[in-house]
Motif scaffolding. Structure first.
Motif: not given
Length: 170
Positions: A81-84, A89-90
């Motif tokens: 799964p891609e990191d969305k 969060v940043d």
């Protein structure tokens, strides 16, 4: 195949220093669950074990079935799964840091004003040595002022004149 993600390590000692004594049982329970989860994750291998297709070809009686399964298994690709959420969060972290810096700047201004007020209080005469004039000079808003705000003995609120009685004494 899935990949093992090496996330940032948690400095539990630094967190423990900031935990209040009343919250320590909750903190310890949280740490235990985190450690348990980490142990369970690290117990799994990084990649799936390799299948011995020759063993299955030799022991399965149905002809072509193992070849078909091997072909389908090799064609199977499960996407990671891609990191969305990392960027969100940043961004929240940057906003929080900006708010913290603003709060620190405002707090430093308040501290300076409080220190100035404290210096004024330290430079006052002790109240037991003040005359009425000294008190009036130090606290004009609290001192008796016979011209603007006279009070009468026993100087309680019930015994004082109202604003209307002051304007029309007779």
């Amino acid at each position: 195949m899935a990949r093992r993600i090496a996330g940032p390590t948690i400095n539990w000692a630094a967190i423990a220093e900031r935990v209040h004594e009343l919250e320590r049982p909750s903190y310890l329970a949280f740490k235990a669950r985190s450690d348990q989860y980490l142990r369970r994750m690290q117990a799994n291998p990084e990649s799936f074990p390799k299948l011995d297709w020759a063993y299955y070809k030799k022991n399965v009686a149905v002809a072509g079935m193992v070849d078909k399964f091997q072909k389908e298994f090799d064609a199977l690709k499960i996407p990671y799964p891609e990191d969305k959420y990392t960027s969100a969060v940043d961004n929240q972290e940057k906003e929080a840091l900006a708010e913290v810096k603003q709060f620190i700047a405002e707090s430093n201004k308040r501290i300076e004003s409080y220190q100035e007020e404290l210096a004024k209080i330290k430079n006052l005469l002790p109240y037991e040595q003040m005359t009425m004039e000294d008190f009036h000079d130090a606290h004009p808003d609290l001192a008796l002022n016979t011209k603007e705000r006279p009070t009468f003995w026993p100087h309680t609120e019930e015994t004082q004149l109202t604003e209307e009685e002051r304007k029309n004494p007779f």
